[in-house]
Design an enzyme around this catalytic site. Structure first.
Site, PDB file in Angstrom:
ATOM      1  N   LYS A   1       6.500  -1.897   1.977  1.00  0.00           N
ATOM      2  CA  LYS A   1       5.304  -1.282   2.580  1.00  0.00           C
ATOM      3  C   LYS A   1       4.148  -2.271   2.462  1.00  0.00           C
ATOM      4  O   LYS A   1       3.244  -2.123   1.635  1.00  0.00           O
ATOM      5  CB  LYS A   1       5.000   0.076   1.936  1.00  0.00           C
ATOM      6  CG  LYS A   1       4.171   0.978   2.856  1.00  0.00           C
ATOM      7  CD  LYS A   1       4.262   2.427   2.443  1.00  0.00           C
ATOM      8  CE  LYS A   1       3.236   3.306   3.134  1.00  0.00           C
ATOM      9  NZ  LYS A   1       3.383   3.450   4.579  1.00  0.00           N
TER      10      LYS A   1
ATOM     11  N   HIS B   1      -1.437 -21.081   0.812  1.00  0.00           N
ATOM     12  CA  HIS B   1      -0.355 -20.104   1.005  1.00  0.00           C
ATOM     13  C   HIS B   1       0.384 -19.724  -0.282  1.00  0.00           C
ATOM     14  O   HIS B   1       0.664 -18.566  -0.522  1.00  0.00           O
ATOM     15  CB  HIS B   1       0.657 -20.622   2.028  1.00  0.00           C
ATOM     16  CG  HIS B   1       0.170 -20.505   3.440  1.00  0.00           C
ATOM     17  ND1 HIS B   1      -0.975 -21.125   3.889  1.00  0.00           N
ATOM     18  CD2 HIS B   1       0.663 -19.835   4.500  1.00  0.00           C
ATOM     19  CE1 HIS B   1      -1.169 -20.832   5.169  1.00  0.00           C
ATOM     20  NE2 HIS B   1      -0.184 -20.048   5.564  1.00  0.00           N
TER      21      HIS B   1
ATOM     22  N   ARG C   1       8.166   4.023  -4.971  1.00  0.00           N
ATOM     23  CA  ARG C   1       8.288   3.101  -3.830  1.00  0.00           C
ATOM     24  C   ARG C   1       7.279   1.959  -3.956  1.00  0.00           C
ATOM     25  O   ARG C   1       7.579   0.811  -3.636  1.00  0.00           O
ATOM     26  CB  ARG C   1       8.108   3.838  -2.502  1.00  0.00           C
ATOM     27  CG  ARG C   1       8.344   2.907  -1.303  1.00  0.00           C
ATOM     28  CD  ARG C   1       8.355   3.627   0.022  1.00  0.00           C
ATOM     29  NE  ARG C   1       7.053   4.218   0.313  1.00  0.00           N
ATOM     30  CZ  ARG C   1       6.814   4.996   1.369  1.00  0.00           C
ATOM     31  NH1 ARG C   1       7.797   5.293   2.221  1.00  0.00           N
ATOM     32  NH2 ARG C   1       5.618   5.496   1.574  1.00  0.00           N
TER      33      ARG C   1
ATOM     34  N   LEU D   1      11.270   1.250   6.987  1.00  0.00           N
ATOM     35  CA  LEU D   1      10.688   1.714   5.728  1.00  0.00           C
ATOM     36  C   LEU D   1      11.414   3.011   5.363  1.00  0.00           C
ATOM     37  O   LEU D   1      11.535   3.911   6.206  1.00  0.00           O
ATOM     38  CB  LEU D   1       9.188   1.991   5.903  1.00  0.00           C
ATOM     39  CG  LEU D   1       8.510   2.443   4.611  1.00  0.00           C
ATOM     40  CD1 LEU D   1       8.315   1.258   3.674  1.00  0.00           C
ATOM     41  CD2 LEU D   1       7.176   3.113   4.884  1.00  0.00           C
TER      42      LEU D   1
ATOM     43  N   ARG E   1      -8.164 -20.435  -0.787  1.00  0.00           N
ATOM     44  CA  ARG E   1      -7.137 -20.175   0.215  1.00  0.00           C
ATOM     45  C   ARG E   1      -6.048 -21.257   0.247  1.00  0.00           C
ATOM     46  O   ARG E   1      -6.339 -22.427   0.511  1.00  0.00           O
ATOM     47  CB  ARG E   1      -7.760 -20.035   1.609  1.00  0.00           C
ATOM     48  CG  ARG E   1      -6.751 -19.544   2.639  1.00  0.00           C
ATOM     49  CD  ARG E   1      -7.341 -19.412   4.028  1.00  0.00           C
ATOM     50  NE  ARG E   1      -6.339 -18.857   4.931  1.00  0.00           N
ATOM     51  CZ  ARG E   1      -5.324 -19.549   5.449  1.00  0.00           C
ATOM     52  NH1 ARG E   1      -5.193 -20.824   5.162  1.00  0.00           N
ATOM     53  NH2 ARG E   1      -4.452 -18.955   6.247  1.00  0.00           N
TER      54      ARG E   1
ATOM     55  N   GLU F   1      12.866   2.678  14.005  1.00  0.00           N
ATOM     56  CA  GLU F   1      11.928   3.680  13.470  1.00  0.00           C
ATOM     57  C   GLU F   1      10.695   3.725  14.359  1.00  0.00           C
ATOM     58  O   GLU F   1      10.629   3.041  15.385  1.00  0.00           O
ATOM     59  CB  GLU F   1      11.558   3.354  12.020  1.00  0.00           C
ATOM     60  CG  GLU F   1      10.821   2.040  11.860  1.00  0.00           C
ATOM     61  CD  GLU F   1      10.375   1.756  10.419  1.00  0.00           C
ATOM     62  OE1 GLU F   1      10.243   2.693   9.624  1.00  0.00           O
ATOM     63  OE2 GLU F   1      10.131   0.571  10.121  1.00  0.00           O
TER      64      GLU F   1
ATOM     65  N   TYR G   1       0.825  -1.207   0.000  1.00  0.00           N
ATOM     66  CA  TYR G   1       0.000   0.000   0.000  1.00  0.00           C
ATOM     67  C   TYR G   1       0.860   1.258   0.000  1.00  0.00           C
ATOM     68  O   TYR G   1       2.073   1.192   0.186  1.00  0.00           O
ATOM     69  CB  TYR G   1      -0.952  -0.009   1.210  1.00  0.00           C
ATOM     70  CG  TYR G   1      -0.290   0.360   2.527  1.00  0.00           C
ATOM     71  CD1 TYR G   1       0.576  -0.511   3.168  1.00  0.00           C
ATOM     72  CD2 TYR G   1      -0.512   1.605   3.116  1.00  0.00           C
ATOM     73  CE1 TYR G   1       1.190  -0.171   4.363  1.00  0.00           C
ATOM     74  CE2 TYR G   1       0.093   1.958   4.319  1.00  0.00           C
ATOM     75  CZ  TYR G   1       0.940   1.067   4.936  1.00  0.00           C
ATOM     76  OH  TYR G   1       1.560   1.413   6.110  1.00  0.00           O
TER      77      TYR G   1
END
Ligand code: PLP
Length: 275
Positions: free
Chosen positions: A143, A99, A49, A199, A97, A175, A30
């Site tokens: 991210k 993995h 990014r 990040l 579903r 961070e 995101y």
């Protein structure tokens, strides 16, 4: 209005599958882009990014990045905000579903705009921060939608009457839960190097350029908890928090407990760029 793949539709029209991998695995990435005076700030940097995050998790947009940029601008035209954000995410899409990467799934893109006033009171007065163990994974440079470690840390900070949690791995400060951190010590700013443990914030990079303009020395160098606690000034930076002074850490004042001179100069420089 919501950008849903390549269409801008009403929120009620969006159909996200119960087996969307973003929903089930946090399998996606995101961005949060600031909008000042109706215009996106550092848009290209955010999209670069995003491209990097997508590559790192081996995911692709369903169309070229340039098309996505135009769609985001159309979204902002249809649903304008004055001071706000554009939130966007890309997931690995819908699949039974399991993995491993599905062969048939198509990535799902969503984005929306939202008004978000600037945090002017905190920017003027500063916030308190709370130190907490960095329990996150070792790819904090991506991210990713997986934010549980960040969410738990932020809540822990609020439970301790602080505005942000500052992570440490052993002795090293990495961070914030949703920000980067800089300390001013011995006449220079220090911030953790942009490696897998943090990040690489868009605001972090922008603020480092402001520091250079203001002839404030800045080093990307890991620092310890003791350095943080003995710093003259501390700031956190992020898209929504801008250049936020940290005036206390777990109740102990940073410096004299007031917003420092270098922090004010940086905030003034930041203000000039966005107005
Ligand atoms: C963990 C983390 N670090 C740093 C940042 C700051 O990044 P940016 O300046 O791009 O908003 C964020 C922003 O949300 C974050 O979540």
């Amino acid at each position: 209005m919501i950008l849903w793949n390549d269409r801008i539709v009403k929120r009620e029209e969006v159909q996200i599958d119960i087996e969307d991998r973003g929903y089930q695995f946090g399998d996606g990435v995101y961005e949060v882009i600031r909008v000042y005076h109706g215009k996106p700030f550092q848009l290209d940097e955010h999209l670069e990014r995003l491209e990097r995050s997508l590559n790192e998790i081996r995911l692709a947009l369903p169309y070229p990045m340039e098309d996505f940029k135009h769609l985001l601008q159309q979204l902002l035209d249809k649903d304008p905000v004055t001071d706000g954000i554009i939130y966007l995410q890309v997931t690995r899409g819908n699949a039974l579903r399991s993995h491993a990467f599905p062969s048939e799934a198509k990535s799902v893109v969503t984005a929306y705009t939202r008004e978000m006033p600037r945090p002017t009171k905190s920017l003027a007065e500063g916030i308190g921060a709370h130190l907490t163990n960095d329990i996150r994974w070792l790819r904090c440079d991506i991210k990713s939608l997986n934010l549980l470690g960040n969410v738990l840390a932020k809540q822990e900070a609020l439970d301790n009457d602080c505005g942000e949690a500052l992570f440490h791995r052993g002795d090293i400060v990495t961070e914030g839960s949703s920000s980067n951190v800089f300390i001013k010590k011995d006449g220079a700013w220090l911030t953790h190097p942009a490696n897998h443990l943090i990040l690489n914030g868009i605001t972090r990079r922008f603020v480092m350029r402001l520091m250079a303009d203001l002839e404030m020395p800045v080093k990307e160098e890991a620092f310890k908890i003791a350095d943080l606690l003995n710093a003259d000034e501390v700031i956190i930076t992020s898209t929504t928090q801008e250049v936020m002074p940290v005036v206390s850490i777990d109740g102990e004042p940073v410096g004299n407990g007031e917003v420092g001179e270098w922090t004010r100069s940086l905030q003034n420089a930041f203000e000039r760029h966005i107005s």
